[in-house]
Design an enzyme around this catalytic site. Structure first.
Site, mmCIF file in Angstrom:
data_model
loop_
_atom_site.group_PDB
_atom_site.id
_atom_site.type_symbol
_atom_site.label_atom_id
_atom_site.label_comp_id
_atom_site.label_asym_id
_atom_site.label_seq_id
_atom_site.Cartn_x
_atom_site.Cartn_y
_atom_site.Cartn_z
ATOM 1 N N CYS A 278 32.355 -19.517 20.597
ATOM 2 C CA CYS A 278 32.491 -19.623 21.976
ATOM 3 C C CYS A 278 33.880 -20.180 22.420
ATOM 4 C CB CYS A 278 31.387 -20.171 22.795
ATOM 5 S SG CYS A 278 30.175 -21.101 21.672
ATOM 6 N N ARG A 307 27.802 -24.434 9.572
ATOM 7 C CA ARG A 307 27.113 -25.628 10.069
ATOM 8 C C ARG A 307 26.457 -26.182 8.718
ATOM 9 N NH1 ARG A 307 23.912 -22.320 14.936
ATOM 10 N NH2 ARG A 307 25.749 -21.532 15.998
ATOM 11 N N GLN A 325 27.452 -14.461 12.587
ATOM 12 C CA GLN A 325 26.689 -14.259 13.912
ATOM 13 C C GLN A 325 27.238 -13.121 14.325
ATOM 14 O OE1 GLN A 325 27.788 -17.844 16.228
ATOM 15 N NE2 GLN A 325 25.630 -18.375 16.351
ATOM 16 N N ASP A 327 27.735 -12.077 17.468
ATOM 17 C CA ASP A 327 27.919 -12.799 18.546
ATOM 18 C C ASP A 327 28.706 -11.961 19.608
ATOM 19 O OD1 ASP A 327 27.838 -15.132 19.931
ATOM 20 O OD2 ASP A 327 29.253 -16.305 18.958
ATOM 21 N N HIS A 329 30.097 -12.620 23.858
ATOM 22 C CA HIS A 329 30.201 -13.408 25.397
ATOM 23 C C HIS A 329 30.541 -12.658 26.293
ATOM 24 C CE1 HIS A 329 30.931 -16.596 22.064
ATOM 25 N NE2 HIS A 329 30.023 -17.198 23.018
ATOM 26 N N LYS A 409 17.562 -19.549 29.140
ATOM 27 C CA LYS A 409 17.915 -18.404 28.136
ATOM 28 C C LYS A 409 16.518 -17.418 28.025
ATOM 29 C CE LYS A 409 16.165 -21.169 24.202
ATOM 30 N NZ LYS A 409 16.369 -21.459 22.989
ATOM 31 N N HIS A 455 26.043 -16.251 26.539
ATOM 32 C CA HIS A 455 26.284 -15.772 24.981
ATOM 33 C C HIS A 455 25.073 -15.141 24.420
ATOM 34 C CE1 HIS A 455 28.097 -20.067 24.404
ATOM 35 N NE2 HIS A 455 27.532 -20.342 25.360
#
Length: 582
Positions: A278, A307, A325, A327, A329, A409, A455
């Site tokens: 992000c 991570r 990911q 991912d 946004h 979420k 996200h």
RNA sequence: GCCAAGGUAGCUCAGGGGCAGAGCAGCUCACUCGUAAUGAGCAGGCCGUGGGUUCGAAUCCCACUCUUGGCUCCA
């Protein structure tokens, strides 16, 4: 047992009582053991003990035998309301029980249940008699360590897990299901089909994609990109590391540092491997003054993040330390939020269905106690999530107060072929980062306003999704994903040349087709292709060579027989485009 | 991180103080085959890493490391 009970209620009672019976059996072996708790759980039960020595797998057989003997006694389960005082007396030698009693609310009716010689602090309910438990309908499964009350600072107890059912048949079915899970284990299938590996010496929790795994990932990514393009997304590529300024600004160093890889030092600055994409996407947002006319911006990236996960929790592809990911946004105006959320939800459902997952459950998590951002924004965001679910007529569970501190979420859990649920998709508002990075857009009225940020990761991560996909299909991937879509098998070496030609022509047409030119005999080649779960086997010999044809055999054992090469290519194209299993 | 069980050939596993084993996979040769394993031969090992005990350690002890099952289901 009353016939009015539902199956769930009956199983609950059976499992609960079986747990008590197990505790009695364990106490027969270890009379001085302390007992903790023993609830029924999905498919079975467990009981936690503090024992003078570690349990060995052989102990389970012993305990199980004793349990059968106890059950055979057809003992009644008797409930007694005792009150806290009396309870303390009964359990004076049981420290864990005393703690439980101490923590019980004052207004609650404290009761015990007795079966045979075993008295337990328990609210019930139980079966009326152990006669209701079939001695061959339960089985002890595993021994595990478990902290008292799940707290790492409390003593580690020994937990025995067991499974219990109404009938021996149900037990057998459950055990068969467990065996099927083991058979489909993505680590096992991944090795057998040569899909991926991990290397302890090179770093645990990091995935190496082999050629065949990479072919599947390539097919997934190609599809993913194409869908995102038509779905109105732009793609980004961003760096793998960022200076501490970025992570200080984002707040990750304050709240997420223990999950981040240690920094590397360069030019007196600290760089961190990214745990999330992000902040990078925000950097791109900040390169221009954004107008309401630019919004919504939908920016996707297959972004690889790192991570730190504690060593004990790593698990194949499902829990790793480095992953990619899928991912994206979405930056939009408050007015656009509703529309955008609906789009994302529809898009997710479309993607899941393409991968063969039709059963999807939604979970809506709302504002927790501690939260950042304007409550009005929270309400608007939560409402847009709820509305999207309702518009799509999706059933959902509400997790009141279960949202992250930075936004509400929706999570989607998919159900696989074995009925297991996996949490994959998350669609998550963020009221924190736009504030921290002071993101703005210029609205119609000429004023600078804060954009909404969402996200979303649909598949979650390529690694984890791959693991779930392998287990869902047990390695027998649908044709469009199969790493080898067809193998050409010559009946004898004399037809190697023709087999090669067939494979080359199909390969040139864009398919993953190989010829098996090893010096094995035909039967062995078919067996091998079968074990590799290749969807189509194309047997070629004299007849086929003369007719420019192939003889088709599917991995499901069907033999449609001879068809022209052109006809097979059309057949294959249709199967791939239709995302058919076979 | 904590509890427990493990780590022996590429894979699956046996052995458990005295010469390192099997099956499959691999390689070589022969066979030239019609829908789930042709046969013979060869090669393959720091027995996870480091230390200790012992005349001698894959084997016993200690530490580390990795893998696996758990550590969320609340009388």
């Amino acid at each position: 047992m009353a016939d009015t009970l539902t199956r769930e209620e009956k199983l609950y009672r059976i499992r609960h009582t079986t747990a008590h019976v197990m505790a009695e059996a364990v106490l027969q072996i270890f009379p001085d053991a302390s007992i903790a708790i023993g609830p029924p759980i999905d498919n079975g039960f467990y009981y936690d003990f503090d024992l003078p020595r570690s349990l060995k797998p052989e102990d389970l057989e012993d305990i199980e035998e004793r349990m059968r003997a106890i059950v055979a006694g057809r003992h009644a389960l008797t409930r007694e309301v005792v009150g806290k005082e009396k309870a303390r007396e009964i359990f004076q030698d049981q420290p864990y029980k005393l703690e439980l009693i101490r923590d019980l609310p004052e207004d609650v009716e404290v009761s015990t249940y007795t079966v045979d010689t075993f008295v337990d602090l328990c609210k019930g309910p139980h079966v009326e008699s152990t006669a209701e438990i079939h001695p061959k309908s339960f089985k002890l499964l595993t021994i595990a360590g478990a902290y008292w009350r799940g707290d790492e600072k409390r003593p580690m107890l020994q937990r025995i897990y067991g499974t219990a059912w109404e009938t021996p048949k149900e037990l057998r079915e459950h055990l068969a299901w467990l065996a099927e899970i083991e058979k489909r284990d993505h680590r096992k299938v991944g090795r057998e089909l040569d899909l991926f590996s991990t290397h302890e010496a090179a770093g645990p929790g990091l995935i190496y994609w082999h050629p065949k795994g990479a072919r599947i990932r390539g097919a997934i990514e190609d599809f993913w990109r194409a869908e995102h393009r038509t779905g109105g997304y732009e793609m980004l590529y961003t760096p793998h590391v960022g200076k501490s300024w970025l992570w200080e600004t984002s707040g990750h160093l304050d709240f997420y540092r223990e999950n981040m890889y240690s920094p590397m030092e360069l030019d007196n600055a600290e760089y961190f491997a990214k745990p999330m994409n992000c902040p990078f996407h925000i950097m791109i947002y900040q390169t221009a003054k954004r107008s309401y006319r630019d919004l919504p911006l939908r920016w996707g990236e297959l972004g690889t993040v790192y991570r730190y996960e504690r060593s004990g929790v790593l698990h194949g592809l499902l829990r790793v330390r480095g992953f990619t990911q899928d991912d994206a946004h979405i930056f939009c105006t408050p007015e656009q939020v509703e529309e955008e959320i609906l789009r994302v939800l529809r898009f997710s459902m479309h993607i899941w269905s393409a991968f063969g997952f039709e059963k999807v459950k939604a979970y809506l998590s709302t504002r927790p106690e501690k939260a950042v951002g304007d409550p009005a924004d929270w309400d608007r965001a939560t409402e847009s999530l709820r509305k999207a679910l309702e518009t799509e007529q999706m059933e959902y569970e509400l997790d009141e107060g279960g949202g992250a501190f930075y936004g509400p979420k929706i999570d989607l859990k998919i159900q696989d072929a074995l009925g297991r649920e996996w949490q994959m998709t998350t669609i998550q508002f963020d009221f924190n980062l736009p504030e921290r990075f002071d993101m703005t857009f210029v609205d119609r009225d000429g004023r600078e306003k804060r954009p909404y940020m969402v996200h979303r990761a649909l598949l979650g991560s390529m690694e984890r999704f791959f693991g779930v996909l392998i287990e869902h299909y047990g390695g027998a991937f649908p044709v469009w994903l199969a790493p080898v879509q067809a193998v050409v098998v010559p009946v004898a070496p004399a037809f190697d040349e023709y087999a090669r030609t067939v494979a080359e022509r199909l390969f040139a047409a864009g398919y993953r087709v190989e010829a098996d030119l090893s010096d094995n005999r035909m039967n062995a080649k078919i067996r091998h292709a079968q074990q590799q779960k290749v969807p189509y086997m194309l047997v070629v010999g004299e007849n086929e060579q003369k007719a420019d044809a192939v003889s088709l055999r599917t991995r499901t054992g069907e033999r449609p027989g001879e068809m022209g090469l052109g006809a097979f290519q059309e057949f294959l194209t249709a199967r791939v485009q239709g995302k058919e299993l076979i």
